[in-house]
Every structure is written in structure tokens, then in C-alpha cells.
Design a protein around this motif. Structure first.
Motif, PDB file in Angstrom:
ATOM      1  N   LEU A 109       0.830  -1.208   0.000  1.00  0.00           N
ATOM      2  CA  LEU A 109       0.000   0.000   0.000  1.00  0.00           C
ATOM      3  C   LEU A 109       0.862   1.255   0.000  1.00  0.00           C
ATOM      4  O   LEU A 109       0.521   2.241  -0.651  1.00  0.00           O
ATOM      5  N   GLY A 110       1.971   1.213   0.715  1.00  0.00           N
ATOM      6  CA  GLY A 110       2.858   2.363   0.799  1.00  0.00           C
ATOM      7  C   GLY A 110       3.492   2.739  -0.525  1.00  0.00           C
ATOM      8  O   GLY A 110       3.971   3.861  -0.687  1.00  0.00           O
ATOM      9  N   GLN A 111       3.491   1.837  -1.483  1.00  0.00           N
ATOM     10  CA  GLN A 111       4.002   2.149  -2.815  1.00  0.00           C
ATOM     11  C   GLN A 111       2.971   2.895  -3.657  1.00  0.00           C
ATOM     12  O   GLN A 111       3.302   3.434  -4.707  1.00  0.00           O
ATOM     13  N   LEU A 112       1.727   2.919  -3.180  1.00  0.00           N
ATOM     14  CA  LEU A 112       0.635   3.533  -3.943  1.00  0.00           C
ATOM     15  C   LEU A 112       0.031   4.756  -3.271  1.00  0.00           C
ATOM     16  O   LEU A 112      -0.604   5.578  -3.927  1.00  0.00           O
ATOM     17  N   THR A 113       0.180   4.863  -1.963  1.00  0.00           N
ATOM     18  CA  THR A 113      -0.467   5.941  -1.222  1.00  0.00           C
ATOM     19  C   THR A 113       0.314   6.234   0.054  1.00  0.00           C
ATOM     20  O   THR A 113       1.173   5.436   0.453  1.00  0.00           O
ATOM     21  N   ASP A 114       0.025   7.361   0.696  1.00  0.00           N
ATOM     22  CA  ASP A 114       0.741   7.664   1.929  1.00  0.00           C
ATOM     23  C   ASP A 114      -0.132   7.572   3.177  1.00  0.00           C
ATOM     24  O   ASP A 114       0.394   7.618   4.290  1.00  0.00           O
ATOM     25  N   THR A 115      -1.450   7.437   3.026  1.00  0.00           N
ATOM     26  CA  THR A 115      -2.315   7.250   4.190  1.00  0.00           C
ATOM     27  C   THR A 115      -3.422   6.262   3.856  1.00  0.00           C
ATOM     28  O   THR A 115      -3.769   6.068   2.688  1.00  0.00           O
ATOM     29  N   MET A 116      -3.970   5.666   4.907  1.00  0.00           N
ATOM     30  CA  MET A 116      -5.131   4.803   4.743  1.00  0.00           C
ATOM     31  C   MET A 116      -6.040   4.971   5.945  1.00  0.00           C
ATOM     32  O   MET A 116      -5.598   5.354   7.023  1.00  0.00           O
ATOM     33  N   LEU A 117      -7.322   4.706   5.742  1.00  0.00           N
ATOM     34  CA  LEU A 117      -8.315   4.737   6.809  1.00  0.00           C
ATOM     35  C   LEU A 117      -8.535   3.308   7.269  1.00  0.00           C
ATOM     36  O   LEU A 117      -8.737   2.414   6.444  1.00  0.00           O
ATOM     37  N   VAL A 118      -8.519   3.085   8.588  1.00  0.00           N
ATOM     38  CA  VAL A 118      -8.573   1.725   9.115  1.00  0.00           C
ATOM     39  C   VAL A 118      -9.693   1.583  10.142  1.00  0.00           C
ATOM     40  O   VAL A 118      -9.861   2.427  11.023  1.00  0.00           O
ATOM     41  N   TRP A 119     -10.432   0.486   9.999  1.00  0.00           N
ATOM     42  CA  TRP A 119     -11.452   0.087  10.965  1.00  0.00           C
ATOM     43  C   TRP A 119     -11.048  -1.261  11.533  1.00  0.00           C
ATOM     44  O   TRP A 119     -10.588  -2.131  10.805  1.00  0.00           O
ATOM     45  N   ARG A 120     -11.241  -1.459  12.821  1.00  0.00           N
ATOM     46  CA  ARG A 120     -11.041  -2.765  13.450  1.00  0.00           C
ATOM     47  C   ARG A 120     -12.377  -3.461  13.514  1.00  0.00           C
ATOM     48  O   ARG A 120     -13.362  -2.884  13.957  1.00  0.00           O
ATOM     49  N   ARG A 121     -12.408  -4.700  13.080  1.00  0.00           N
ATOM     50  CA  ARG A 121     -13.628  -5.504  13.238  1.00  0.00           C
ATOM     51  C   ARG A 121     -13.708  -5.923  14.687  1.00  0.00           C
ATOM     52  O   ARG A 121     -12.796  -6.534  15.214  1.00  0.00           O
ATOM     53  N   PRO A 122     -14.808  -5.612  15.361  1.00  0.00           N
ATOM     54  CA  PRO A 122     -14.896  -5.905  16.793  1.00  0.00           C
ATOM     55  C   PRO A 122     -14.887  -7.392  17.131  1.00  0.00           C
ATOM     56  O   PRO A 122     -14.447  -7.773  18.195  1.00  0.00           O
ATOM     57  N   ASP A 123     -15.321  -8.248  16.223  1.00  0.00           N
ATOM     58  CA  ASP A 123     -15.443  -9.672  16.525  1.00  0.00           C
ATOM     59  C   ASP A 123     -14.247 -10.504  16.062  1.00  0.00           C
ATOM     60  O   ASP A 123     -14.247 -11.725  16.216  1.00  0.00           O
ATOM     61  N   THR A 124     -13.212  -9.874  15.500  1.00  0.00           N
ATOM     62  CA  THR A 124     -12.026 -10.607  15.033  1.00  0.00           C
ATOM     63  C   THR A 124     -10.783  -9.763  15.293  1.00  0.00           C
ATOM     64  O   THR A 124     -10.868  -8.621  15.736  1.00  0.00           O
ATOM     65  N   ASP A 125      -9.628 -10.341  14.986  1.00  0.00           N
ATOM     66  CA  ASP A 125      -8.366  -9.597  15.070  1.00  0.00           C
ATOM     67  C   ASP A 125      -8.059  -8.858  13.781  1.00  0.00           C
ATOM     68  O   ASP A 125      -7.046  -8.193  13.671  1.00  0.00           O
ATOM     69  N   ARG A 126      -8.935  -8.978  12.816  1.00  0.00           N
ATOM     70  CA  ARG A 126      -8.684  -8.372  11.516  1.00  0.00           C
ATOM     71  C   ARG A 126      -9.067  -6.898  11.478  1.00  0.00           C
ATOM     72  O   ARG A 126      -9.980  -6.466  12.154  1.00  0.00           O
ATOM     73  N   TRP A 127      -8.358  -6.168  10.658  1.00  0.00           N
ATOM     74  CA  TRP A 127      -8.698  -4.785  10.368  1.00  0.00           C
ATOM     75  C   TRP A 127      -8.986  -4.647   8.880  1.00  0.00           C
ATOM     76  O   TRP A 127      -8.579  -5.466   8.079  1.00  0.00           O
ATOM     77  N   VAL A 128      -9.728  -3.603   8.550  1.00  0.00           N
ATOM     78  CA  VAL A 128     -10.086  -3.279   7.168  1.00  0.00           C
ATOM     79  C   VAL A 128      -9.579  -1.877   6.886  1.00  0.00           C
ATOM     80  O   VAL A 128      -9.764  -0.977   7.710  1.00  0.00           O
ATOM     81  N   ALA A 129      -8.955  -1.692   5.733  1.00  0.00           N
ATOM     82  CA  ALA A 129      -8.442  -0.370   5.368  1.00  0.00           C
ATOM     83  C   ALA A 129      -8.913   0.011   3.971  1.00  0.00           C
ATOM     84  O   ALA A 129      -9.099  -0.843   3.110  1.00  0.00           O
ATOM     85  N   LEU A 130      -9.100   1.305   3.789  1.00  0.00           N
ATOM     86  CA  LEU A 130      -9.395   1.878   2.477  1.00  0.00           C
ATOM     87  C   LEU A 130      -8.381   2.976   2.202  1.00  0.00           C
ATOM     88  O   LEU A 130      -7.976   3.704   3.119  1.00  0.00           O
ATOM     89  N   ALA A 131      -8.003   3.096   0.952  1.00  0.00           N
ATOM     90  CA  ALA A 131      -7.067   4.147   0.556  1.00  0.00           C
ATOM     91  C   ALA A 131      -7.263   4.445  -0.917  1.00  0.00           C
ATOM     92  O   ALA A 131      -7.804   3.634  -1.670  1.00  0.00           O
TER      93      ALA A 131
END
Length: 153
Positions: A109-131
Motif C-alpha cells: 500500500l505504501g508504494q501507492l499511497t501515503d495514508t489509509m483509513l482503518v477500521w477494526r472488526r470488533p469480533d475478530t483480530d482483523r482490520w479493514v483499510a481503504l485508501a
């Protein structure tokens, strides 16, 4: 791809197991939208891709493409914020300046953009990001989605 299709693609990434080795998948070599890369702790998907700018980098053309991608991003931000609350902004540029290599998918992702928006899924250890990112001025502007389990700190 409509908002519901983008949300379904994100939900599919969240449900998809992480592979043991790096994988890359694309509908065809000439199509950016739908490209996916995955690895032991992550998935990255190009949800929306503008046209490329090899033939015309006129200001109006680029601004129209950027506006289309920004509108798609905002729709998803609104939907994900309703689901999981406000996102956290993660600065990828700061990570690129360190000597330590960034973990996947932050390196990609860092090769394409310099920031991302991240949400943590409350029921898992996974996060979701958009950029929103772009590999080079001639390449399409991309709406990127990522799912991971690696630390963001």
C-alpha cells in the motif's frame, strides 16, 4: 461496481482465509479493477480503477477521474463508519522513512499511497483499510481495500 458490490467484496476479503504463501490474481493483465494480492496475514484488492492517463493527462480528465474515485471512497467510508465507528488514519509515509521494512500489506500500500483509513472488526483480530492511490501519473487512480492482522503500530 456499485456500493453493494464493493461492500460484498470487502466482506468476502474479511471472510477469506489468509494463504500460506503470496498469491496474486487478476481478471486479465489489462484490467486493474478486481486485482487481488494475498499473503499469510493480508489481502489487498483494487475495488475501483479510473482510466489510465497515458494518452491524456489533462487537468479536467485527471480531476474527473479523481472525483469518481473520491466519491466511491466516501460511500464506503460512510457505510463502514456506520458498521464499526470512525476510522483511524494510518500514515504509511512515516513507515516508508524508517529503515525497518514495513509488514505486508503496508509495504504494498505504501508504494501507492501515503495514508489509509482503518477500521477494526470488533469480533475478530482483523482490520479493514481503504485508501486511494496511484502507482505513477500515467496509471489509473485506484480505490484500494486491504484486510490484515499485522500490527499497525
Amino acid at each position: 461496481m456499485a456500493l453493494q458490490d464493493r461492500l460484498a467484496a470487502l466482506d468476502a476479503l474479511l471472510a477469506r482465509p489468509f494463504p500460506q504463501t503470496e498469491e496474486r490474481e487478476s481478471a486479465s493483465p489489462d484490467v486493474w479493477e478486481g486485482y487481488r494480492s494475498s499473503g499469510p496475514d493480508h489481502h489487498v484488492c483494487y475495488l475501483v480503477a479510473s482510466r489510465d492517463f497515458w494518452d491524456d493527462r489533462g487537468e479536467e480528465v485527471v480531476e474527473a477521474a479523481q472525483a469518481e474515485i473520491d466519491a466511491a471512497l466516501q460511500e464506503l467510508v460512510t457505510a463502514l463508519t456506520r458498521r464499526w465507528g470512525a476510522p483511524r488514519v494510518v500514515d504509511l509515509w512515516r513507515r516508508a522513512e524508517t529503515e525497518d521494512p514495513a509488514p505486508a500489506p503496508l509495504d504494498e500500500l505504501g508504494q501507492l499511497t501515503d495514508t489509509m483509513l482503518v477500521w477494526r472488526r470488533p469480533d475478530t483480530d482483523r482490520w479493514v483499510a481503504l485508501a486511494v492511490g496511484q502507482a505513477d501519473p500515467e496509471f489509473p487512480v485506484l480505490l484500494l481495500a486491504a484486510v490484515g492482522e499485522t500490527s499497525l503500530d
